[in-house]
Design a protein around this motif. Sequence first.
Motif, PDB file in Angstrom:
ATOM      1  N   LYS A 157       0.808  -1.218   0.000  1.00 40.17           N
ATOM      2  CA  LYS A 157       0.000   0.000   0.000  1.00 40.17           C
ATOM      3  C   LYS A 157       0.843   1.271   0.000  1.00 40.17           C
ATOM      4  O   LYS A 157       0.297   2.373   0.096  1.00 40.17           O
ATOM      5  N   ARG A 158       2.134   1.125  -0.100  1.00 40.17           N
ATOM      6  CA  ARG A 158       3.015   2.293  -0.010  1.00 40.17           C
ATOM      7  C   ARG A 158       4.202   2.064  -0.939  1.00 40.17           C
ATOM      8  O   ARG A 158       4.681   0.943  -1.084  1.00 40.17           O
ATOM      9  N   VAL A 159       4.686   3.150  -1.561  1.00 40.69           N
ATOM     10  CA  VAL A 159       5.828   3.051  -2.478  1.00 40.69           C
ATOM     11  C   VAL A 159       6.801   4.183  -2.196  1.00 40.69           C
ATOM     12  O   VAL A 159       6.403   5.351  -2.123  1.00 40.69           O
ATOM     13  N   GLU A 160       8.064   3.838  -2.041  1.00 40.64           N
ATOM     14  CA  GLU A 160       9.142   4.821  -1.928  1.00 40.64           C
ATOM     15  C   GLU A 160       9.857   4.900  -3.272  1.00 40.64           C
ATOM     16  O   GLU A 160      10.208   3.872  -3.866  1.00 40.64           O
ATOM     17  N   GLY A 161      10.083   6.121  -3.746  1.00 42.32           N
ATOM     18  CA  GLY A 161      10.765   6.300  -5.022  1.00 42.32           C
ATOM     19  C   GLY A 161      11.168   7.745  -5.210  1.00 42.32           C
ATOM     20  O   GLY A 161      11.075   8.566  -4.279  1.00 42.32           O
ATOM     21  N   THR A 162      11.590   8.078  -6.406  1.00 47.21           N
ATOM     22  CA  THR A 162      12.085   9.420  -6.692  1.00 47.21           C
ATOM     23  C   THR A 162      11.499   9.940  -7.997  1.00 47.21           C
ATOM     24  O   THR A 162      11.030   9.175  -8.847  1.00 47.21           O
ATOM     25  N   LEU A 163      11.571  11.250  -8.173  1.00 49.52           N
ATOM     26  CA  LEU A 163      11.199  11.860  -9.449  1.00 49.52           C
ATOM     27  C   LEU A 163      12.183  11.419 -10.517  1.00 49.52           C
ATOM     28  O   LEU A 163      13.396  11.523 -10.339  1.00 49.52           O
ATOM     29  N   PHE A 164      11.653  10.916 -11.611  1.00 47.50           N
ATOM     30  CA  PHE A 164      12.441  10.496 -12.767  1.00 47.50           C
ATOM     31  C   PHE A 164      13.439   9.385 -12.436  1.00 47.50           C
ATOM     32  O   PHE A 164      14.355   9.117 -13.204  1.00 47.50           O
ATOM     33  N   GLY A 165      13.280   8.735 -11.260  1.00 46.39           N
ATOM     34  CA  GLY A 165      14.078   7.557 -10.962  1.00 46.39           C
ATOM     35  C   GLY A 165      15.501   7.809 -10.539  1.00 46.39           C
ATOM     36  O   GLY A 165      16.338   6.904 -10.601  1.00 46.39           O
ATOM     37  N   ASN A 166      15.824   9.003 -10.067  1.00 48.70           N
ATOM     38  CA  ASN A 166      17.190   9.270  -9.622  1.00 48.70           C
ATOM     39  C   ASN A 166      17.541   8.382  -8.426  1.00 48.70           C
ATOM     40  O   ASN A 166      16.711   8.137  -7.562  1.00 48.70           O
ATOM     41  N   GLY A 167      18.782   7.925  -8.368  1.00 52.70           N
ATOM     42  CA  GLY A 167      19.214   7.096  -7.251  1.00 52.70           C
ATOM     43  C   GLY A 167      20.469   6.321  -7.596  1.00 52.70           C
ATOM     44  O   GLY A 167      20.988   6.405  -8.715  1.00 52.70           O
ATOM     45  N   THR A 207      19.472  18.922  -9.354  1.00 53.35           N
ATOM     46  CA  THR A 207      20.222  17.664  -9.270  1.00 53.35           C
ATOM     47  C   THR A 207      21.408  17.617 -10.218  1.00 53.35           C
ATOM     48  O   THR A 207      22.301  16.787 -10.063  1.00 53.35           O
ATOM     49  N   ARG A 208      21.388  18.502 -11.218  1.00 55.15           N
ATOM     50  CA  ARG A 208      22.405  18.497 -12.272  1.00 55.15           C
ATOM     51  C   ARG A 208      22.366  17.194 -13.072  1.00 55.15           C
ATOM     52  O   ARG A 208      23.349  16.788 -13.696  1.00 55.15           O
ATOM     53  N   MET A 209      21.227  16.549 -13.049  1.00 52.04           N
ATOM     54  CA  MET A 209      20.969  15.354 -13.856  1.00 52.04           C
ATOM     55  C   MET A 209      20.118  15.764 -15.053  1.00 52.04           C
ATOM     56  O   MET A 209      19.421  16.776 -15.016  1.00 52.04           O
ATOM     57  N   GLN A 210      20.158  14.946 -16.109  1.00 55.73           N
ATOM     58  CA  GLN A 210      19.367  15.212 -17.297  1.00 55.73           C
ATOM     59  C   GLN A 210      18.345  14.098 -17.507  1.00 55.73           C
ATOM     60  O   GLN A 210      18.672  12.917 -17.403  1.00 55.73           O
ATOM     61  N   VAL A 211      17.105  14.494 -17.773  1.00 52.12           N
ATOM     62  CA  VAL A 211      16.061  13.526 -18.101  1.00 52.12           C
ATOM     63  C   VAL A 211      16.237  13.122 -19.556  1.00 52.12           C
ATOM     64  O   VAL A 211      16.299  13.974 -20.443  1.00 52.12           O
ATOM     65  N   PRO A 226       9.930   7.967 -20.129  1.00 53.36           N
ATOM     66  CA  PRO A 226       8.465   7.986 -20.167  1.00 53.36           C
ATOM     67  C   PRO A 226       7.875   9.289 -19.621  1.00 53.36           C
ATOM     68  O   PRO A 226       8.296   9.784 -18.575  1.00 53.36           O
ATOM     69  N   TYR A 227       6.949   9.822 -20.377  1.00 49.19           N
ATOM     70  CA  TYR A 227       6.176  11.028 -20.022  1.00 49.19           C
ATOM     71  C   TYR A 227       7.018  12.305 -19.986  1.00 49.19           C
ATOM     72  O   TYR A 227       6.629  13.315 -20.554  1.00 49.19           O
ATOM     73  N   GLY A 228       8.163  12.300 -19.321  1.00 50.32           N
ATOM     74  CA  GLY A 228       8.921  13.525 -19.133  1.00 50.32           C
ATOM     75  C   GLY A 228       9.926  13.834 -20.218  1.00 50.32           C
ATOM     76  O   GLY A 228      10.395  14.962 -20.327  1.00 50.32           O
ATOM     77  N   GLY A 229      10.290  12.855 -21.043  1.00 48.00           N
ATOM     78  CA  GLY A 229      11.301  13.068 -22.066  1.00 48.00           C
ATOM     79  C   GLY A 229      10.837  13.986 -23.176  1.00 48.00           C
ATOM     80  O   GLY A 229       9.646  14.042 -23.511  1.00 48.00           O
TER      81      GLY A 229
END
Length: 562
Positions: free
Chosen positions: A264-274, A314-318, A323-326
Amino acid sequence: MKNVSKYERGYFTPPVKSTKWMEKEYIDAPPTWCSVDLRDGNQALIIPMSLEEKLEYFQLLVDVGFKEIEVGFPAASETEYAFLRALIEQNLIPDDVTIQVLTQSRDHIIEKTFEALRGAKKAVVHLYNSTSVAQREQVFRKTEEEIIKIAVSGAKLVQKYAEKTEGNFQFQYSPESFTGTEMEFALEICNRVLDVWQPSENNKVIINLPATVSMSMPHVYASQIEYMIDHLHYSDNVIVSLHPHNDRGTGVADAELGMLAGAKRVEGTLFGNGERTGNVDIVTLALNMYSHGIDPKLNFEKLPEIKKIYERLTRMQVSQRHPYGGELVFTAFSGSHQDAIAKGMNYKEEKPESKWSVPYLLIDPKDIGREYEGDIIRINSQSGKGGIGYILKQHYGLELPLEMRESFGYAVKDVSDKNHQELQPAQIHDIFTENYVNISSPIEFLGYKFMNFDDYKTIVHVRENGVDRVLEATGNGRLDAISQALQAHLGIEYTNLIYKEHALESGSESRAVSYVGVTAKDNQVYWGCGIDPDIMTSSVKALFSSVNKIVKVIGKTEMQNS
């Protein structure tokens, strides 16, 4: 590959059949979302965020709608500690948002964690220790019972410091590296922790089951989750949470199947950073639900703005294909895809009450802040007539006849192919204008006059090679009369005149656009376009444009006396 023999499956399946999740076809409600961008995501950055950047990112997560946000490991560094204190002391945590902090099972670390939490209205204290075979044997060199002792000791310490610290605390335990742990042992260590905390209806405990390293196909993870849910103590008062990583590229699938299994719960990040390949991407998970008509309870209506802030902090690039954000995920270059999308968009305009089902577009790009112009159909040498026609219609109001689109499509693709580049809408319009619109050479249209509307007798004034001429003819309509005059007196032969017209803009000062196609003696159809405030004049200009193309390509027959 030659070294394949050194690998084997490192995961463990449940000791009993755990496949009830297979009977479910879809997720019917969103989970509780917990963002771990500011911990898991931040620790994986080449340059971790500064205090100011973390504060801005926290506000972004609040704006998106996260109600649980892991803000860090306050005992790990001064920045982590200062960030948590700033959130509390500056009253930056909304009343409906719960912060989460991470701690290892060590006395001084737990003490420092609760010290940092002073004054927090509500917080989840997340205790973890590694449980996998590889970690037990290689890192800690401890037995199963010794690993359990670490977890139980930590659970008691968390409970002890929570009782001494003012605040509202919820407890969470993670058997880190769960996917590499024997299921019976993972169950035992979680139950031993639960026996210490003894969750109740008013004080539920979160058991987080992370795919710290994704090791199996998603259906195995789902069965592992189902097994744990079915056998945990105090199950009615335990919230099972997922924390999938993306090592095998299946983070989203792991999370979705894990939810089918009952999490019932999910831990994650925007755009999958990690770390490594990243955490599960909550943007994708949430919008996957949205595409099935389920409100994810997160707001991504301004996804391009969210992405811009994410990339800056984050200085990361999508990725362009994310999916969706690209940048390119709603874009079609292929001719057949463009044609289907263009027709689907037209169908949606005809039936606006219908459910969204445009070919190749999973959701309406506008729902997440994308624009049709420049986002959906872009033109290169692989594009087709449908997409090219769609661009002219959307940007310039030009609705080319279907028969004309093929001719123009080849002209556009030829330019793109020779220049080896994508063409922008303005370039496509320039190609159309140059090759089709109001062409006045070698025969220039000067004017016309109808003498008799009963038999459509006409006089046409033209200029050829600097010489003005007056042509006369009769036809079965005004445009046909002018056409007969051109053929009879200028030695031009063609048949099968095709005609279409429409207004180019709305309003009293709108211009008319006309399209004319004729078949010349080489059996090719030559198209022209005329644009003029007067509808008849635009028709004549379109005819002259097509005739001039014939003259340029195959020439004329012997001139007749006028």
